[in-house]
Design a protein around this motif. Structure first.
Motif, PDB file in Angstrom:
ATOM      1  N   ARG A  13      -4.486  -5.496 -14.042  1.00 34.70           N
ATOM      2  CA  ARG A  13      -3.896  -6.091 -12.827  1.00 34.70           C
ATOM      3  C   ARG A  13      -2.432  -5.685 -12.679  1.00 34.70           C
ATOM      4  O   ARG A  13      -1.974  -5.393 -11.579  1.00 34.70           O
ATOM      5  CB  ARG A  13      -4.027  -7.607 -12.886  1.00 34.70           C
ATOM      6  N   ARG A  14      -1.704  -5.676 -13.796  1.00 37.44           N
ATOM      7  CA  ARG A  14      -0.298  -5.251 -13.751  1.00 37.44           C
ATOM      8  C   ARG A  14      -0.191  -3.801 -13.287  1.00 37.44           C
ATOM      9  O   ARG A  14       0.634  -3.458 -12.440  1.00 37.44           O
ATOM     10  CB  ARG A  14       0.352  -5.409 -15.128  1.00 37.44           C
ATOM     11  N   LEU A  15      -1.041  -2.955 -13.839  1.00 41.87           N
ATOM     12  CA  LEU A  15      -1.038  -1.549 -13.455  1.00 41.87           C
ATOM     13  C   LEU A  15      -1.384  -1.397 -11.971  1.00 41.87           C
ATOM     14  O   LEU A  15      -0.745  -0.628 -11.256  1.00 41.87           O
ATOM     15  CB  LEU A  15      -2.027  -0.763 -14.316  1.00 41.87           C
ATOM     16  N   ALA A  16      -2.367  -2.149 -11.510  1.00 42.23           N
ATOM     17  CA  ALA A  16      -2.755  -2.084 -10.100  1.00 42.23           C
ATOM     18  C   ALA A  16      -1.607  -2.533  -9.201  1.00 42.23           C
ATOM     19  O   ALA A  16      -1.366  -1.937  -8.154  1.00 42.23           O
ATOM     20  CB  ALA A  16      -3.991  -2.939  -9.850  1.00 42.23           C
ATOM     21  N   ARG A  17      -0.881  -3.576  -9.611  1.00 43.95           N
ATOM     22  CA  ARG A  17       0.262  -4.047  -8.809  1.00 43.95           C
ATOM     23  C   ARG A  17       1.371  -3.007  -8.772  1.00 43.95           C
ATOM     24  O   ARG A  17       2.034  -2.838  -7.766  1.00 43.95           O
ATOM     25  CB  ARG A  17       0.791  -5.370  -9.359  1.00 43.95           C
ATOM     26  N   GLN A  18       1.568  -2.294  -9.885  1.00 50.16           N
ATOM     27  CA  GLN A  18       2.609  -1.274  -9.928  1.00 50.16           C
ATOM     28  C   GLN A  18       2.226  -0.059  -9.086  1.00 50.16           C
ATOM     29  O   GLN A  18       3.067   0.541  -8.421  1.00 50.16           O
ATOM     30  CB  GLN A  18       2.862  -0.836 -11.370  1.00 50.16           C
ATOM     31  N   LEU A  19       0.967   0.317  -9.122  1.00 54.54           N
ATOM     32  CA  LEU A  19       0.524   1.502  -8.395  1.00 54.54           C
ATOM     33  C   LEU A  19       0.258   1.226  -6.920  1.00 54.54           C
ATOM     34  O   LEU A  19       0.337   2.137  -6.104  1.00 54.54           O
ATOM     35  CB  LEU A  19      -0.740   2.069  -9.036  1.00 54.54           C
ATOM     36  N   ALA A  20      -0.064   0.003  -6.577  1.00 54.12           N
ATOM     37  CA  ALA A  20      -0.479  -0.321  -5.211  1.00 54.12           C
ATOM     38  C   ALA A  20       0.565   0.051  -4.168  1.00 54.12           C
ATOM     39  O   ALA A  20       0.222   0.683  -3.171  1.00 54.12           O
ATOM     40  CB  ALA A  20      -0.863  -1.784  -5.102  1.00 54.12           C
ATOM     41  N   PRO A  21       1.838  -0.278  -4.323  1.00 54.63           N
ATOM     42  CA  PRO A  21       2.797   0.106  -3.280  1.00 54.63           C
ATOM     43  C   PRO A  21       2.901   1.620  -3.111  1.00 54.63           C
ATOM     44  O   PRO A  21       2.944   2.125  -1.996  1.00 54.63           O
ATOM     45  CB  PRO A  21       4.120  -0.485  -3.763  1.00 54.63           C
ATOM     46  N   SER A  22       2.914   2.353  -4.216  1.00 58.08           N
ATOM     47  CA  SER A  22       2.999   3.809  -4.137  1.00 58.08           C
ATOM     48  C   SER A  22       1.760   4.384  -3.470  1.00 58.08           C
ATOM     49  O   SER A  22       1.849   5.236  -2.599  1.00 58.08           O
ATOM     50  CB  SER A  22       3.158   4.380  -5.539  1.00 58.08           C
ATOM     51  N   LEU A  23       0.602   3.902  -3.876  1.00 57.47           N
ATOM     52  CA  LEU A  23      -0.654   4.375  -3.301  1.00 57.47           C
ATOM     53  C   LEU A  23      -0.743   3.984  -1.832  1.00 57.47           C
ATOM     54  O   LEU A  23      -1.160   4.785  -0.999  1.00 57.47           O
ATOM     55  CB  LEU A  23      -1.833   3.802  -4.087  1.00 57.47           C
ATOM     56  N   ALA A  24      -0.331   2.783  -1.498  1.00 54.82           N
ATOM     57  CA  ALA A  24      -0.364   2.333  -0.108  1.00 54.82           C
ATOM     58  C   ALA A  24       0.538   3.205   0.762  1.00 54.82           C
ATOM     59  O   ALA A  24       0.179   3.560   1.877  1.00 54.82           O
ATOM     60  CB  ALA A  24       0.061   0.870  -0.011  1.00 54.82           C
ATOM     61  N   ARG A  25       1.706   3.579   0.238  1.00 59.92           N
ATOM     62  CA  ARG A  25       2.604   4.460   1.006  1.00 59.92           C
ATOM     63  C   ARG A  25       1.960   5.825   1.228  1.00 59.92           C
ATOM     64  O   ARG A  25       2.036   6.385   2.314  1.00 59.92           O
ATOM     65  CB  ARG A  25       3.936   4.624   0.273  1.00 59.92           C
ATOM     66  N   ARG A  26       1.318   6.348   0.202  1.00 61.08           N
ATOM     67  CA  ARG A  26       0.681   7.662   0.351  1.00 61.08           C
ATOM     68  C   ARG A  26      -0.463   7.608   1.356  1.00 61.08           C
ATOM     69  O   ARG A  26      -0.641   8.529   2.142  1.00 61.08           O
ATOM     70  CB  ARG A  26       0.149   8.149  -0.985  1.00 61.08           C
ATOM     71  N   LEU A  27      -1.251   6.553   1.297  1.00 68.07           N
ATOM     72  CA  LEU A  27      -2.372   6.442   2.213  1.00 68.07           C
ATOM     73  C   LEU A  27      -1.908   6.173   3.639  1.00 68.07           C
ATOM     74  O   LEU A  27      -2.543   6.603   4.597  1.00 68.07           O
ATOM     75  CB  LEU A  27      -3.327   5.336   1.760  1.00 68.07           C
ATOM     76  N   ALA A  28      -0.802   5.463   3.791  1.00 73.24           N
ATOM     77  CA  ALA A  28      -0.300   5.133   5.118  1.00 73.24           C
ATOM     78  C   ALA A  28       0.481   6.284   5.733  1.00 73.24           C
ATOM     79  O   ALA A  28       0.721   6.301   6.926  1.00 73.24           O
ATOM     80  CB  ALA A  28       0.579   3.888   5.055  1.00 73.24           C
TER      81      ALA A  28
END
Length: 77
Positions: A13-28
């Motif tokens: 969950r910690r890893l997902a929270r750390q990666l989520a903003p970066s991944l969300a920016r790339r996808l957006a």
């Protein structure tokens, strides 16, 4: 399919929270995608239109279409 152990879940969950903003920016980040899609559609339309122009300049096709229009406009037979 194996499921993570309960002790591994907080780390995941910690890893997902750390990666989520970066991944969300790339996808957006889809800047220019719509422009590219419009360009491709426009090029396809231009290609199709030029093909129609070449076909319509043929005497045989012109004769077929003229006969078709004459038949459609003839009243009674």
């Amino acid at each position: 399919m194996t499921h993570p152990t309960p002790s591994a879940r907080p780390a995941a969950r910690r890893l997902a929270r750390q990666l989520a903003p970066s991944l969300a920016r790339r996808l957006a980040d889809d800047r220019g995608a719509a422009t590219a899609e419009y360009a491709i559609a426009t090029m396809a339309a231009v290609g199709f239109a030029s093909l129609l122009v070449v076909i319509m300049q043929s005497d045989e096709v012109r004769g077929i279409l003229t006969d078709l229009v004459r038949t459609a406009l003839t009243v009674g037979g």
